[in-house]
Motif scaffolding. Structure first.
Motif, PDB file in Angstrom:
ATOM      1  N   LEU A  94     -25.016  21.927  36.550  1.00  0.00           N
ATOM      2  CA  LEU A  94     -25.701  22.554  37.682  1.00  0.00           C
ATOM      3  C   LEU A  94     -25.922  24.049  37.421  1.00  0.00           C
ATOM      4  CD1 LEU A  94     -26.865  22.427  40.522  1.00  0.00           C
ATOM      5  CD2 LEU A  94     -24.552  22.757  41.417  1.00  0.00           C
ATOM      6  N   GLN A  95     -24.891  24.691  36.870  1.00  0.00           N
ATOM      7  CA  GLN A  95     -25.023  26.118  36.579  1.00  0.00           C
ATOM      8  C   GLN A  95     -26.108  26.364  35.531  1.00  0.00           C
ATOM      9  OE1 GLN A  95     -21.349  27.917  35.347  1.00  0.00           O
ATOM     10  NE2 GLN A  95     -22.164  30.013  35.367  1.00  0.00           N
ATOM     11  N   ASP A  96     -26.139  25.487  34.510  1.00  0.00           N
ATOM     12  CA  ASP A  96     -27.192  25.619  33.486  1.00  0.00           C
ATOM     13  C   ASP A  96     -28.575  25.446  34.091  1.00  0.00           C
ATOM     14  OD1 ASP A  96     -25.203  23.952  30.916  1.00  0.00           O
ATOM     15  OD2 ASP A  96     -25.283  26.059  31.572  1.00  0.00           O
ATOM     16  N   LEU A  97     -28.705  24.471  34.992  1.00  0.00           N
ATOM     17  CA  LEU A  97     -30.002  24.244  35.626  1.00  0.00           C
ATOM     18  C   LEU A  97     -30.394  25.419  36.507  1.00  0.00           C
ATOM     19  CD1 LEU A  97     -29.737  20.447  36.544  1.00  0.00           C
ATOM     20  CD2 LEU A  97     -31.246  21.499  34.845  1.00  0.00           C
ATOM     21  N   GLU A  98     -29.413  25.999  37.207  1.00  0.00           N
ATOM     22  CA  GLU A  98     -29.724  27.163  38.040  1.00  0.00           C
ATOM     23  C   GLU A  98     -30.155  28.351  37.178  1.00  0.00           C
ATOM     24  OE1 GLU A  98     -26.208  27.772  40.303  1.00  0.00           O
ATOM     25  OE2 GLU A  98     -26.749  26.300  41.869  1.00  0.00           O
ATOM     26  N   THR A  99     -29.499  28.507  36.016  1.00  0.00           N
ATOM     27  CA  THR A  99     -29.902  29.587  35.098  1.00  0.00           C
ATOM     28  C   THR A  99     -31.332  29.364  34.601  1.00  0.00           C
ATOM     29  OG1 THR A  99     -27.615  29.876  34.380  1.00  0.00           O
ATOM     30  CG2 THR A  99     -29.337  30.765  32.944  1.00  0.00           C
ATOM     31  N   SER A 100     -31.633  28.106  34.218  1.00  0.00           N
ATOM     32  CA  SER A 100     -32.991  27.775  33.773  1.00  0.00           C
ATOM     33  C   SER A 100     -34.004  28.015  34.875  1.00  0.00           C
ATOM     34  CB  SER A 100     -33.045  26.316  33.313  1.00  0.00           C
ATOM     35  OG  SER A 100     -34.367  25.962  32.939  1.00  0.00           O
ATOM     36  N   LEU A 101     -33.611  27.697  36.128  1.00  0.00           N
ATOM     37  CA  LEU A 101     -34.510  27.919  37.266  1.00  0.00           C
ATOM     38  C   LEU A 101     -34.804  29.406  37.450  1.00  0.00           C
ATOM     39  CD1 LEU A 101     -36.055  26.890  39.728  1.00  0.00           C
ATOM     40  CD2 LEU A 101     -33.918  26.959  41.026  1.00  0.00           C
ATOM     41  N   LYS A 102     -33.755  30.233  37.319  1.00  0.00           N
ATOM     42  CA  LYS A 102     -33.953  31.681  37.440  1.00  0.00           C
ATOM     43  C   LYS A 102     -34.898  32.193  36.355  1.00  0.00           C
ATOM     44  CE  LYS A 102     -29.495  32.743  39.624  1.00  0.00           C
ATOM     45  NZ  LYS A 102     -28.208  33.472  39.467  1.00  0.00           N
ATOM     46  N   GLU A 103     -34.719  31.684  35.125  1.00  0.00           N
ATOM     47  CA  GLU A 103     -35.612  32.108  34.039  1.00  0.00           C
ATOM     48  C   GLU A 103     -37.050  31.682  34.315  1.00  0.00           C
ATOM     49  OE1 GLU A 103     -32.309  31.855  30.392  1.00  0.00           O
ATOM     50  OE2 GLU A 103     -33.978  30.428  30.530  1.00  0.00           O
ATOM     51  N   SER A 104     -37.225  30.473  34.815  1.00  0.00           N
ATOM     52  CA  SER A 104     -38.579  29.995  35.133  1.00  0.00           C
ATOM     53  C   SER A 104     -39.216  30.833  36.218  1.00  0.00           C
ATOM     54  CB  SER A 104     -38.524  28.527  35.565  1.00  0.00           C
ATOM     55  OG  SER A 104     -38.069  27.721  34.505  1.00  0.00           O
ATOM     56  N   ARG A 105     -38.422  31.167  37.235  1.00  0.00           N
ATOM     57  CA  ARG A 105     -38.974  32.004  38.313  1.00  0.00           C
ATOM     58  C   ARG A 105     -39.317  33.391  37.795  1.00  0.00           C
ATOM     59  NH1 ARG A 105     -34.915  30.272  43.317  1.00  0.00           N
ATOM     60  NH2 ARG A 105     -35.995  28.299  43.822  1.00  0.00           N
ATOM     61  N   SER A 106     -38.489  33.925  36.882  1.00  0.00           N
ATOM     62  CA  SER A 106     -38.785  35.236  36.301  1.00  0.00           C
ATOM     63  C   SER A 106     -40.089  35.192  35.492  1.00  0.00           C
ATOM     64  CB  SER A 106     -37.629  35.687  35.417  1.00  0.00           C
ATOM     65  OG  SER A 106     -37.937  36.910  34.776  1.00  0.00           O
ATOM     66  N   GLN A 107     -40.256  34.122  34.679  1.00  0.00           N
ATOM     67  CA  GLN A 107     -41.497  33.965  33.912  1.00  0.00           C
ATOM     68  C   GLN A 107     -42.702  33.799  34.829  1.00  0.00           C
ATOM     69  OE1 GLN A 107     -40.866  30.720  31.246  1.00  0.00           O
ATOM     70  NE2 GLN A 107     -39.538  31.888  29.849  1.00  0.00           N
ATOM     71  N   GLU A 108     -42.490  33.046  35.904  1.00  0.00           N
ATOM     72  CA  GLU A 108     -43.590  32.859  36.864  1.00  0.00           C
ATOM     73  C   GLU A 108     -43.986  34.187  37.494  1.00  0.00           C
ATOM     74  OE1 GLU A 108     -42.603  30.404  40.139  1.00  0.00           O
ATOM     75  OE2 GLU A 108     -44.637  30.310  40.922  1.00  0.00           O
ATOM     76  N   SER A 109     -43.013  35.016  37.861  1.00  0.00           N
ATOM     77  CA  SER A 109     -43.297  36.329  38.451  1.00  0.00           C
ATOM     78  C   SER A 109     -44.061  37.203  37.464  1.00  0.00           C
ATOM     79  CB  SER A 109     -41.988  36.998  38.860  1.00  0.00           C
ATOM     80  OG  SER A 109     -42.237  38.304  39.367  1.00  0.00           O
TER      81      SER A 109
END
Length: 217
Positions: free
Chosen positions: A170-185
């Motif tokens: 779950l923590q890995d997925l949350e980290t990946s989600l944060k990276e995706s949101r950063s790339q999207e921004s």
């Protein structure tokens, strides 16, 4: 007269009449010649006047031709200048259009990448929601196992290990989600900057078109 024979007098009279008739014919011929000469003289005078008039017209026409040739020369020079300016403006317009085309392609590429990241983000959100649901279920399961702790210590240890593993995922997925949101921004920011560049390029093209039209006018 009395001593001259009548036949001689009659003969002389006939000769005199013939001479007078001949003189009269000569006078008629001379009058005809004089009339013809006068007619030719009038015709020659008219021809001379006509030649003079034609010479004057030719001189005037030559002057007009020279003036028009000068006007044509000036206009031709002006046309060449205008054509040169038009070619330069067309070249600048083509370059601007090429830049716009490249910006549009880049914007399309960024939009496609943004769409891909949005889809990935949605997929990650779905995964997080599913894992959250799963974590909730595991928490319920953990409570059940905790109630059974007194009976099965070994099973509780395995369940705890499993929960820790899922928590790490779950923590890995949350980290990946944060990276995706950063790339999207970042992509959204790049897209906004490209839109501004695109608007500036279109404004420059409009100015070039107006400048080209003003130059032609």
């Amino acid at each position: 007269s009395a001593g001259v024979p009548s036949t001689i007098i009659q003969r002389q009279r006939r000769e005199l009449h013939l001479l007078m008739a001949e003189l009269k014919d000569r006078e008629t011929e001379l009058n005809a010649m004089a009339a013809s000469h006068l007619k030719q003289h009038h015709a020659w005078e008219q021809y001379r006047q006509r030649v003079l008039t034609l010479e004057q017209n030719c001189a005037r026409l030559d002057e007009e031709v020279q003036m028009r040739n000068e006007v044509i020369r000036v206009l031709t020079k002006h046309v060449r200048v205008v054509e040169t300016r038009e070619k330069e403006a067309q070249k600048e317009l083509d370059e601007a259009r090429q830049q716009i085309c490249e910006l549009e392609k880049e914007q399309q590429h960024i939009s496609e990448k943004s769409q891909d990241f949005q889809e990935k983000n949605q997929s990650l959100n779905s995964t997080v929601m599913a894992l959250s649901t799963q974590v909730g279920s595991l928490q319920v399961r953990e409570e059940e196992l905790s109630s059974m702790l007194k009976l099965k210590d070994q099973d509780v240890a395995k369940a705890s290990s499993y929960i820790l593993d899922l928590s790490g995922r779950l923590q890995d997925l949350e980290t990946s989600l944060k990276e995706s949101r950063s790339q999207e921004s970042k992509l959204l920011k790049d897209l906004q900057e490209n839109k501004v560049s695109y608007k500036e390029a279109r404004h420059e093209v409009t100015q070039l078109k107006n400048l080209g039209l003003a130059g032609v006018t």
